[in-house]
Structure formats: structure tokens, C-alpha cells
Design a protein around this motif. Structure first.
Motif, PDB file in Angstrom:
ATOM      1  N   UNK A 119       0.831  -1.441  -0.005  1.00 16.24           N
ATOM      2  CA  UNK A 119      -0.024  -0.110  -0.238  1.00 16.24           C
ATOM      3  C   UNK A 119       0.959   1.162   0.045  1.00 16.24           C
ATOM      4  N   UNK A 120       1.916   1.099   0.790  1.00 17.07           N
ATOM      5  CA  UNK A 120       2.840   2.312   0.922  1.00 17.07           C
ATOM      6  C   UNK A 120       3.544   2.701  -0.517  1.00 17.07           C
ATOM      7  N   UNK A 121       4.155   1.287  -1.384  1.00 19.17           N
ATOM      8  CA  UNK A 121       4.886   1.535  -2.376  1.00 19.17           C
ATOM      9  C   UNK A 121       3.950   2.199  -3.453  1.00 19.17           C
ATOM     10  N   UNK A 135      -4.507  -0.209  -8.672  1.00 16.56           N
ATOM     11  CA  UNK A 135      -3.107   0.741  -8.555  1.00 16.56           C
ATOM     12  C   UNK A 135      -1.912  -0.086  -9.153  1.00 16.56           C
ATOM     13  N   UNK A 136      -1.869  -1.253  -9.009  1.00 16.83           N
ATOM     14  CA  UNK A 136      -0.712  -2.185  -9.450  1.00 16.83           C
ATOM     15  C   UNK A 136      -0.899  -2.131 -10.880  1.00 16.83           C
ATOM     16  N   UNK A 137      -2.115  -2.402 -11.528  1.00 14.99           N
ATOM     17  CA  UNK A 137      -2.144  -2.387 -12.913  1.00 14.99           C
ATOM     18  C   UNK A 137      -1.798  -1.036 -13.530  1.00 14.99           C
ATOM     19  N   UNK A 138      -2.419   0.165 -12.807  1.00 19.19           N
ATOM     20  CA  UNK A 138      -1.865   1.450 -13.445  1.00 19.19           C
ATOM     21  C   UNK A 138      -0.508   1.522 -13.403  1.00 19.19           C
ATOM     22  N   UNK A 139       0.266   1.237 -12.319  1.00 16.82           N
ATOM     23  CA  UNK A 139       1.636   1.231 -12.270  1.00 16.82           C
ATOM     24  C   UNK A 139       2.637   0.486 -13.172  1.00 16.82           C
ATOM     25  N   UNK A 140       1.783  -0.817 -13.650  1.00 18.27           N
ATOM     26  CA  UNK A 140       2.648  -1.504 -14.566  1.00 18.27           C
ATOM     27  C   UNK A 140       2.435  -1.095 -15.884  1.00 18.27           C
ATOM     28  N   UNK A 141       1.206  -0.486 -16.288  1.00 20.05           N
ATOM     29  CA  UNK A 141       0.884   0.067 -17.502  1.00 20.05           C
ATOM     30  C   UNK A 141       1.778   1.250 -17.776  1.00 20.05           C
ATOM     31  N   UNK A 142       2.021   2.134 -16.759  1.00 19.40           N
ATOM     32  CA  UNK A 142       2.701   3.333 -16.856  1.00 19.40           C
ATOM     33  C   UNK A 142       4.320   2.888 -16.920  1.00 19.40           C
ATOM     34  N   UNK A 143       4.641   1.886 -16.439  1.00 17.84           N
ATOM     35  CA  UNK A 143       6.136   1.299 -16.540  1.00 17.84           C
ATOM     36  C   UNK A 143       6.356   0.965 -17.759  1.00 17.84           C
TER      37      UNK A 143
END
Length: 300
Positions: A119-121, A135-143
Motif C-alpha cells: 500500500x505504501x509503495x 493501482x498495481x495495474x496502473x503502475x505496470x501500464x505506466x512502467x
């Protein structure tokens, strides 16, 4: 100010420059004395280059001090906020959390720590698995998007490096190959052609004036009935000869103008003409490459 010459005393700009340098040296001496804190400042040569380097060093040191002060202030404020959050926590909630931690198994404690760190990351305020998944999917897509952009930029950088190497090779070829050099006699030939054209144009005007005078004399002679004699035939023959010479001169002038037109786009200076020829050769080479690329595309 000790190195002022008598000429500088009568030059306001020189005197102003010396005063500015003296002020800069005074500031540098003060800064070095503060940095060495009572220790002896090493001796060094005092010239403009040393002053420039010391001025840049002092400015960089001041910026570093300001950044360090800002970081320390931010850290103090963050510590105060953390202490305030700790003090604002409900003792009952803290007690419940400690009780839960005490009764968790090793796997449960590890899972709880993993959930909290995730949650913090991901910078989410909720530990809901669905929220963390989004949130993890959004970060993965952005990455992945950033990775693709970096790969595209790297490919573009490699292409630009190859083009730069090619252009440097072409520039070296243009500068070193004697075939692309402008003849040393170009300016002399151009001046000679211009002089000949000017001379021939003056001759043409002279012959045109003579031809007009002969035509006027012939017209006046033809108006007199008794004047028809051999002299009129000689005048006509002379006029024809002069007209033939005039036609030859016109052809010569046209040929000379064509030769001069070939150098019309070049400047009179030899070095400038050489640069212009080199630029035109580069444009010709680019056009040839585009033509070859289009031809290869059509064949493919």
C-alpha cells in the motif's frame, strides 16, 4: 586596483572593470576565510581564470548549502508530522493493533507487513485488495509505456548518431577532396568575363549608332532622285558588313553571358564560393539518396 596603468585611469570602462574585479576578489577572500575558519588560506595566482573558477565554486557551494538547509528543514517538518501523527493516534486502536500482531502467526505477520508495504509503495490510502490491484495495474501500464518510450528514444538516438557520423564523413570529404574545391582562378575569370561583356556591349552600342546613322543617310539619299549612283551601293554593302559584324558580336556576347551565368549563384569570395559549392554538393547527395531510397521502395 594596484595593476591599473596610466592609460586605464583615463578609460572609464577599464576602471569600472578593475573595480568590479576588486569587489569580486574581496568577496572570494571573505568566502575563503570563512571556509578555512581561521586557518591559513593557501596562496594561489590571482588572474581572471582563477577568479572565474573561484566565483563558480563559491556559487556552487552556496547552492549546495541552500539545498542542504532545505533538506534539513523538510526532514525536521516530516519528523514533526510523524510525531504529531503518533500523538494523535487513538490508544485503543494502538492496543488493538498490538494485540492483533501478538496473536498473528509468522505467515500472518509477514502477510500484514507485505500488505502494508504494498500500500505504501503504490501510494494508496486503502488496503482493499481490489484497490491495490487497480493501482498495481496502473503502475505496470505506466512502467511499460515508459519502457517503450525509452526504447524508442534510444533507437532514435542511435539513428541520430549514425546520421551525425555520416554527415561528419561527408563534411570531411567535402573539405579534403580537391574535386570539391573552387578553382583559384574563378574570381579572375569572372572579372575577365564581366570586363569582356562590358566592352562588347559598348561595341554593340557603337555599331548600333553607326547602323542608325547609315540608315538615316540612306533614307535621305533615297529621297533625292539624282543621287542614285554607285556610292549608294557601296554604303549598302558597308552597312551589310557592319550588320554581319554586329550579329557576330551579339553571338559572342550571348556565349559569354551563358558562361558567366554558370557562376551567377556563387559569391565573389573564393572561400565563400567553395562553401556554397560544398553545400550544393551535400544537397545533391541528399537528393540522390532520397531518389535511390524511393527507387528501392518501388522495386521492393
Amino acid at each position: 586596483m594596484d595593476n591599473l596603468t596610466p592609460q586605464d585611469l583615463f578609460s572609464p570602462s577599464k576602471a569600472r572593470q578593475q573595480r568590479a574585479q576588486a569587489a569580486d576578489w574581496a568577496q572570494i577572500d571573505s568566502w575563503l576565510s570563512y571556509k578555512y575558519a581561521g586557518r591559513i588560506v593557501p596562496t594561489f595566482e590571482r588572474n581572471e581564470e582563477t577568479l572565474k573558477v573561484l566565483r563558480e565554486l563559491s556559487l556552487a557551494n552556496e547552492r549546495a548549502d541552500e539545498e542542504r538547509m532545505i533538506m534539513e528543514r523538510v526532514e525536521r517538518e516530516a519528523c514533526k508530522e510523524l510525531e504529531a501523527d503518533e500523538a494523535a493516534r487513538n490508544p485503543e486502536h494502538v492496543k488493538i493493533l498490538e494485540t492483533i500482531k501478538a496473536h498473528l502467526t509468522a505467515e500472518g505477520a509477514e502477510s500484514l507487513a507485505a500488505l502494508a508495504s504494498t500500500a505504501v509503495a503504490l501510494d494508496t490510502t486503502s488496503t482493499n485488495p481490489e484497490t491495490l490491484a487497480h493501482a498495481l495495474i496502473a503502475h505496470t501500464s505506466m512502467s511499460q509505456t515508459l519502457t517503450n518510450n525509452i526504447a524508442h528514444i534510444q533507437a532514435l538516438q542511435r539513428y541520430l548518431d549514425r546520421q551525425q557520423s555520416l554527415l561528419r564523413a561527408q563534411l570531411h570529404e567535402l573539405q579534403s577532396n580537391p574535386a570539391f574545391s573552387v578553382p583559384s582562378s574563378l574570381q579572375r575569370q569572372t572579372t575577365e568575363h564581366a570586363r569582356q561583356i562590358k566592352h562588347l556591349r559598348a561595341k554593340i552600342r557603337e555599331y548600333e549608332d553607326k547602323l542608325a546613322s547609315l540608315e538615316h543617310s540612306q533614307a535621305r539619299t533615297a529621297a533625292t532622285p539624282a543621287s542614285k549612283s554607285v556610292s549608294s551601293a557601296e554604303a549598302i554593302a558597308d552597312m551589310l558588313e557592319q550588320q554581319t559584324a554586329l550579329s557576330a558580336l551579339r553571338e559572342s556576347v550571348e556565349e559569354l553571358e551563358k558562361e558567366v551565368d554558370e557562376y551567377a549563384g556563387l559569391p565573389a569570395d573564393r572561400d565563400a564560393a567553395r562553401k556554397e559549392v560544398g553545400r550544393l554538393e551535400v544537397e545533391l547527395d541528399n537528393v540522390r539518396r532520397r531518389r535511390d531510397a524511393l527507387f528501392e521502395g518501388l522495386v521492393g
